[in-house]
Design a protein around this motif. Structure first.
Motif, PDB file in Angstrom:
ATOM      1  N   PRO A  73      -8.302   7.371  -2.386  1.00 19.02           N
ATOM      2  CA  PRO A  73      -7.311   7.000  -1.367  1.00 19.02           C
ATOM      3  C   PRO A  73      -7.629   5.620  -0.810  1.00 19.02           C
ATOM      4  CG  PRO A  73      -8.290   9.161  -0.903  1.00 19.02           C
ATOM      5  CD  PRO A  73      -9.102   8.519  -1.977  1.00 19.02           C
ATOM      6  N   LEU A  74      -6.626   4.759  -0.722  1.00 20.56           N
ATOM      7  CA  LEU A  74      -6.856   3.414  -0.199  1.00 20.56           C
ATOM      8  C   LEU A  74      -7.147   3.419   1.293  1.00 20.56           C
ATOM      9  CD1 LEU A  74      -4.320   1.393  -2.325  1.00 20.56           C
ATOM     10  CD2 LEU A  74      -6.780   1.631  -2.629  1.00 20.56           C
ATOM     11  N   SER A  75      -6.932   4.549   1.947  1.00 24.45           N
ATOM     12  CA  SER A  75      -7.339   4.674   3.359  1.00 24.45           C
ATOM     13  C   SER A  75      -8.857   4.598   3.481  1.00 24.45           C
ATOM     14  CB  SER A  75      -6.833   5.992   3.944  1.00 24.45           C
ATOM     15  OG  SER A  75      -7.334   7.089   3.190  1.00 24.45           O
ATOM     16  N   ASP A  85      -9.673  -6.002   5.296  1.00 23.39           N
ATOM     17  CA  ASP A  85      -9.184  -4.686   4.878  1.00 23.39           C
ATOM     18  C   ASP A  85      -7.667  -4.621   4.985  1.00 23.39           C
ATOM     19  OD1 ASP A  85     -11.803  -3.950   4.481  1.00 23.39           O
ATOM     20  OD2 ASP A  85     -11.946  -2.711   6.287  1.00 23.39           O
ATOM     21  N   ALA A  86      -7.127  -5.120   6.103  1.00 20.09           N
ATOM     22  CA  ALA A  86      -5.664  -5.122   6.300  1.00 20.09           C
ATOM     23  C   ALA A  86      -4.998  -5.979   5.227  1.00 20.09           C
ATOM     24  CB  ALA A  86      -5.328  -5.628   7.696  1.00 20.09           C
ATOM     25  N   HIS A  87      -5.606  -7.134   4.891  1.00 21.40           N
ATOM     26  CA  HIS A  87      -5.041  -8.002   3.857  1.00 21.40           C
ATOM     27  C   HIS A  87      -5.079  -7.316   2.492  1.00 21.40           C
ATOM     28  CE1 HIS A  87      -4.933 -12.213   1.786  1.00 21.40           C
ATOM     29  NE2 HIS A  87      -3.758 -11.642   1.802  1.00 21.40           N
ATOM     30  N   LEU A  88      -6.181  -6.641   2.169  1.00 22.51           N
ATOM     31  CA  LEU A  88      -6.273  -5.935   0.892  1.00 22.51           C
ATOM     32  C   LEU A  88      -5.219  -4.829   0.768  1.00 22.51           C
ATOM     33  CD1 LEU A  88     -10.142  -5.596   0.401  1.00 22.51           C
ATOM     34  CD2 LEU A  88      -8.569  -7.004  -0.943  1.00 22.51           C
ATOM     35  N   SER A  90      -2.303  -4.924   2.119  1.00 18.68           N
ATOM     36  CA  SER A  90      -0.971  -5.527   2.273  1.00 18.68           C
ATOM     37  C   SER A  90      -0.286  -5.732   0.922  1.00 18.68           C
ATOM     38  CB  SER A  90      -1.087  -6.875   2.989  1.00 18.68           C
ATOM     39  OG  SER A  90      -1.577  -7.873   2.086  1.00 18.68           O
ATOM     40  N   GLY A  91       0.931  -6.251   0.980  1.00 19.76           N
ATOM     41  CA  GLY A  91       1.702  -6.548  -0.219  1.00 19.76           C
ATOM     42  C   GLY A  91       1.073  -7.604  -1.108  1.00 19.76           C
ATOM     43  N   ASP A  92       0.148  -8.410  -0.573  1.00 21.64           N
ATOM     44  CA  ASP A  92      -0.544  -9.398  -1.402  1.00 21.64           C
ATOM     45  C   ASP A  92      -1.442  -8.741  -2.444  1.00 21.64           C
ATOM     46  OD1 ASP A  92       0.594 -11.553  -0.132  1.00 21.64           O
ATOM     47  OD2 ASP A  92      -1.173 -12.030   1.088  1.00 21.64           O
ATOM     48  N   PHE A  93      -1.908  -7.536  -2.150  1.00 12.52           N
ATOM     49  CA  PHE A  93      -2.839  -6.873  -3.054  1.00 12.52           C
ATOM     50  C   PHE A  93      -2.405  -5.439  -3.369  1.00 12.52           C
ATOM     51  CE2 PHE A  93      -5.396 -10.325  -1.248  1.00 12.52           C
ATOM     52  CZ  PHE A  93      -5.828 -10.924  -2.411  1.00 12.52           C
ATOM     53  N   PHE A  94      -2.960  -4.449  -2.709  1.00  8.77           N
ATOM     54  CA  PHE A  94      -2.772  -3.054  -3.106  1.00  8.77           C
ATOM     55  C   PHE A  94      -1.451  -2.411  -2.689  1.00  8.77           C
ATOM     56  CE2 PHE A  94      -7.404  -3.398  -3.512  1.00  8.77           C
ATOM     57  CZ  PHE A  94      -7.610  -2.775  -4.724  1.00  8.77           C
ATOM     58  N   GLU A  95      -0.732  -3.004  -1.727  1.00  8.62           N
ATOM     59  CA  GLU A  95       0.502  -2.383  -1.224  1.00  8.62           C
ATOM     60  C   GLU A  95       0.254  -0.908  -0.910  1.00  8.62           C
ATOM     61  OE1 GLU A  95       4.340  -3.615  -3.129  1.00  8.62           O
ATOM     62  OE2 GLU A  95       2.966  -4.361  -4.680  1.00  8.62           O
ATOM     63  N   TYR A  99       1.706   2.477  -2.506  1.00  9.96           N
ATOM     64  CA  TYR A  99       0.802   3.055  -3.509  1.00  9.96           C
ATOM     65  C   TYR A  99      -0.493   3.457  -2.806  1.00  9.96           C
ATOM     66  CZ  TYR A  99       3.979   0.279  -6.411  1.00  9.96           C
ATOM     67  OH  TYR A  99       5.085  -0.277  -6.992  1.00  9.96           O
ATOM     68  N   PRO A 100      -0.547   4.642  -2.210  1.00  8.46           N
ATOM     69  CA  PRO A 100      -1.664   4.997  -1.325  1.00  8.46           C
ATOM     70  C   PRO A 100      -2.988   5.334  -2.007  1.00  8.46           C
ATOM     71  CG  PRO A 100      -0.100   6.798  -1.455  1.00  8.46           C
ATOM     72  CD  PRO A 100       0.509   5.664  -2.211  1.00  8.46           C
TER      73      PRO A 100
END
Length: 193
Positions: A73-75, A85-88, A90-95, A99-100
């Motif tokens: 889980p990306l959480s 962590d917030a940037h990772l 975000s839509g720039d990376f993992f969205e 895609y949790p």
């Protein structure tokens, strides 16, 4: 009578010793997936993917009958820098909202001699699936002394290209190659589990 009981006990023990494969549930408290990359060549930061959930099936007598299935889980993503962590996520990376989780499902397990294995499988991130091969070391398979249940532990490494999974922002300044280091412990589930 005593010989009969002894024979029955030995037969039961032999039957259980040969009863393979064994299915283990991954312990998220003792499992960590660490991704590391080069940042402009200056540093090599890392991020941890915790809270792993999954199953390891291991057959010591028939290694190809073994398998691994894991959900990350990306959480549980943690670089120890809240803004990053917030940037990772975000839509720039993992969205992560869309895609949790990332998943890995083995397609082949092979002995590499001694306590070494090659585990090939499908890694899925952002609904993109690519084959990945893990170089695996079996650390230990024995009774876990606190839980009093059969346990198994592995370390593994692999290298992936993040651009293969739609995570290519800032390549090549931030390296496309990401080294994955994994340590995992798993136990036979309790009967209620």
């Amino acid at each position: 009578m005593r010989k009969t009981l002894l024979f029955a006990a030995l037969f039961a023990f032999a039957g259980s010793a040969l009863a393979a494969p064994v299915s283990y549930k991954i312990d998220p408290n003792h499992t960590d997936v660490i991704a590391q990359w080069s940042h402009f060549g200056f540093s090599n930061p890392s991020a941890h993917f915790g809270q792993a959930d999954g199953t390891i099936v291991y057959d010591a007598d028939d290694i190809p009958a073994s398998s691994v299935q894991v959900t990350l889980p990306l959480s549980g993503l943690n670089s120890f820098v809240a803004d990053f962590d917030a940037h990772l996520r975000s839509g720039d990376f993992f969205e992560a909202e869309k895609y949790p989780a990332a998943t890995f499902k083995s397609t082949r397990v092979e002995s590499a001699g001694g306590n070494k294995l090659k585990v090939t499988g499908d890694l899925t991130i952002k609904d993109i699936t690519k084959p990945v091969t893990l170089d695996v070391t079996l650390n230990k398979a024995a009774e876990q002394p606190m839980a009093k249940r059969a346990a198994i532990g592995f370390d593994a490494t692999a290298t992936v290209l993040r651009s293969d999974f739609g995570l290519g922002k800032f390549v090549p300044n931030v390296s496309d190659e990401v080294t994955l280091r994994i340590t995992t412990e798993a136990m036979v589930p309790k009967p209620a589990e």
